[in-house]
Each structure stands twice: as structure tokens, then as C-alpha cells.
Design a protein around this motif. Structure first.
Motif, PDB file in Angstrom:
ATOM      1  N   ILE A   7     -15.853 -26.757  22.079  1.00 54.27           N
ATOM      2  CA  ILE A   7     -14.881 -25.680  22.261  1.00 54.27           C
ATOM      3  C   ILE A   7     -13.973 -25.583  21.041  1.00 54.27           C
ATOM      4  O   ILE A   7     -13.649 -24.489  20.566  1.00 54.27           O
ATOM      5  N   GLU A   8     -13.585 -26.724  20.510  1.00 56.96           N
ATOM      6  CA  GLU A   8     -12.692 -26.757  19.347  1.00 56.96           C
ATOM      7  C   GLU A   8     -13.298 -26.022  18.149  1.00 56.96           C
ATOM      8  O   GLU A   8     -12.611 -25.250  17.457  1.00 56.96           O
ATOM      9  N   ARG A  11     -13.215 -22.173  18.759  1.00 55.12           N
ATOM     10  CA  ARG A  11     -11.858 -21.631  18.622  1.00 55.12           C
ATOM     11  C   ARG A  11     -11.419 -21.582  17.162  1.00 55.12           C
ATOM     12  O   ARG A  11     -10.787 -20.605  16.726  1.00 55.12           O
ATOM     13  N   LYS A 134     -14.173 -19.011  31.716  1.00 54.63           N
ATOM     14  CA  LYS A 134     -14.003 -20.066  30.715  1.00 54.63           C
ATOM     15  C   LYS A 134     -14.467 -19.589  29.329  1.00 54.63           C
ATOM     16  O   LYS A 134     -13.796 -19.813  28.322  1.00 54.63           O
ATOM     17  N   ASN A 137     -11.966 -17.292  27.842  1.00 53.45           N
ATOM     18  CA  ASN A 137     -10.798 -18.033  27.365  1.00 53.45           C
ATOM     19  C   ASN A 137     -11.092 -18.784  26.069  1.00 53.45           C
ATOM     20  O   ASN A 137     -10.232 -18.901  25.192  1.00 53.45           O
ATOM     21  N   ILE A 138     -12.294 -19.293  25.953  1.00 51.85           N
ATOM     22  CA  ILE A 138     -12.673 -20.071  24.766  1.00 51.85           C
ATOM     23  C   ILE A 138     -12.870 -19.161  23.555  1.00 51.85           C
ATOM     24  O   ILE A 138     -12.345 -19.418  22.463  1.00 51.85           O
TER      25      ILE A 138
END
Length: 280
Positions: A7-8, A11, A134, A137-138
Motif C-alpha cells: 500500500i505504501e 500511495r 479499501k 482509499n489506497i
């Protein structure tokens, strides 16, 4: 094209694009990509500066007796399809990346999720809404692309975005079919040669419904004719054939407004879906 698993990383990349004033389109998938998925990517590429494709077989939307373990996976193949379509980033997380061991927050919906596929797959749309939420949001996309083949899913996602005031445009894209009419699906790979021929009954029945609906507005008469047509195929077993409002997914009695003829049919052990929009 990048392939990332965390996820990092997603983003970080999207933030860089947004700083440059670039728009982002998201195509959520479960992988084993085909021409239907490719059409979504190409649509995203035309309308956005950057395209992200998520490839994640979401365990939350599979019931205990469903095909999670057998669901086809081939990241090498998928990467080639994405690269050909001009995708900029593939997000390919493991389940542990998406769901912590003590995960306990869900996105649920009533009404739209109770009929059609929701009758026989009661946890399915809870899993779909949660994972799509999710992913939104990611990735924080400007637009997200879904195929009309999963017509109920498209309606559910649109309602979720509306109800939860998400600043995302949901784009529905037409069903992509094989030359003989069968709707493209990752599950088509489960079919034997004999079952593949039998599966054509879905497309034939959709065409029958479309033709009848041009003059016959009694939904029940059209549904009964479609069911009788499916029953002519010995390998086919009907899950449902229904006429519903295209937005609310509520059953309709007359085929006047924008509505959908939808079906789910087992060919052998494989469950296939198909639909058509009327008066769209």
C-alpha cells in the motif's frame, strides 16, 4: 510499468502523480485478465493521465464452498496484458497486506445486494464493497472502471459511492464477448470443450430476451421464455433469470424504464452470469 505489492508504494507513486497535476484511473480486477479487462484499461487510458490496475483475488467475497483456491492466477500473463494496454502501475498485494489478522471493519449494503447474485452468495457483496472501498482509499483515483457483465456489482459500487459521498466517478464499460457471443470471463477456463459449447445458451437467451423486449413489455412473459430456452440445454441449470430496475436492482413487472435482464446459470459446476440493459 511498475508492479508493486505494498500500500505504501502505491500511495507514494500516486502522490507524486497528483503533485504533477495528473489524473488517475483505477481498474480493479482479480487477475487472469482477458479482453474484457483490457477494454476497461484502454478506456481508463483515454480518460486519465495515469492508469492503475489492481490484481487481487479477494478472499472476503468468496463463500466457504466457492472457488477461491481454484480461481485462476497468472501474474506474468496479466503483466503483459497491462503493458500492452498502456497501464502505468499494477498493485498486486497479498491478502495479508490488505487485511490485518484482527481486521473487523466492513462495508455493508441492504437492498441492492439481496437479490440476483446476493440470494445464493450472501457474503459476496459485503466482500466486494469492503475491498473496493479499501482500493479507493489506497489509490485515491479520479475515476474507476467496471464491466457491465457484472451488472449488479456495477450498480452496487455506484450506490456505495453515492451514499458515502466518495469523490470518484464510476465508469461502466460494455460487455466484451467472444466471436460466438459468450461473455468474456475468467471462469470460462473452467469449461470443458462440451461445456464451452453448452455455455452459448446464455448469449442466445440474452439475445432472445432483447428481441422479445422490443414488442413484449410484460417482464414475466419474457423471463419465462428465457427460462424455457435455457432448459433446452441439458448441461445448463438455472440459478436465476430476472428483470430488474437498472439502478435499484428491484424486480420490475414491465420493461418500460431503464432495466436489466440478468441471469446466472450453472454449466456443469461452473456458474456463469450474463445480462443486457434495456432502454438505456
Amino acid at each position: 510499468m511498475k508492479i508493486v505489492e505494498t500500500i505504501e508504494e502505491v500511495r507514494k507513486q500516486v502522490k507524486e502523480w497528483k503533485k504533477q497535476g495528473l489524473s488517475v484511473g483505477l481498474v480493479p480486477t482479480m487477475g487472469y485478465l482477458h479482453e474484457g479487462h483490457q477494454s476497461l484499461m484502454e478506456a481508463a487510458g483515454k480518460e486519465n493521465d495515469k492508469v492503475v490496475v489492481s490484481i487481487f483475488v479477494n478472499p472476503m467475497q468468496f463463500g466457504p464452498t466457492e472457488d477461491l483456491a481454484e480461481y485462476p492466477r497468472d501474474l506474468d500473463h496479466d503483466a503483459k496484458v497491462c503493458e500492452k494496454a498502456g497501464v502505468d502501475l499494477i498493485f498486486h498485494p497479498e491478502p495479508e497486506e490488505m487485511y490485518a489478522p484482527d481486521f473487523c471493519s466492513f462495508v455493508d449494503m441492504t437492498g441492492l445486494t439481496e437479490g440476483l447474485c446476493g440470494k445464493t452468495r450472501p457474503i459476496h457483496f459485503r466482500g466486494v464493497c469492503t475491498v473496493v472501498n479499501k482500493l479507493f482509499n489506497i489509490v485515491q483515483p479520479d475515476r474507476a472502471y467496471f464491466g457491465q457483465k457484472d451488472g449488479q456489482q456495477l450498480a452496487v459500487v455506484r450506490r456505495m459511492v453515492r451514499d458515502l459521498n466518495m469523490d470518484i466517478e464510476i465508469i461502466g464499460c460494455p460487455i466484451v464477448r467472444e466471436e460466438d457471443g459468450l461473455a468474456k470471463s475468467s471462469r470460462n477456463t473452467y469449461l470443458s470443450q462440451e461445456e464451452r459449447k453448452a455455455a452459448l445458451i446464455l448469449a442466445k437467451t440474452i439475445r432472445l430476451g432483447e428481441e422479445m423486449a422490443k414488442t413484449e413489455k410484460d417482464a414475466q412473459k419474457v423471463i419465462e421464455a428465457m427460462k424455457k430456452n435455457i432448459e433446452t440445454e441439458p448441461l445448463a441449470k438455472i440459478d436465476y433469470v430476472e428483470a430488474v430496475d437498472a439502478v435499484s436492482m428491484e424486480p420490475v413487472k414491465t420493461l418500460d424504464g431503464e432495466c436489466m435482464l440478468a441471469m446466472a446459470v450453472y454449466i456443469g459446476k461452473t456458474r456463469l452470469i450474463d445480462n443486457t440493459l434495456l432502454n438505456a
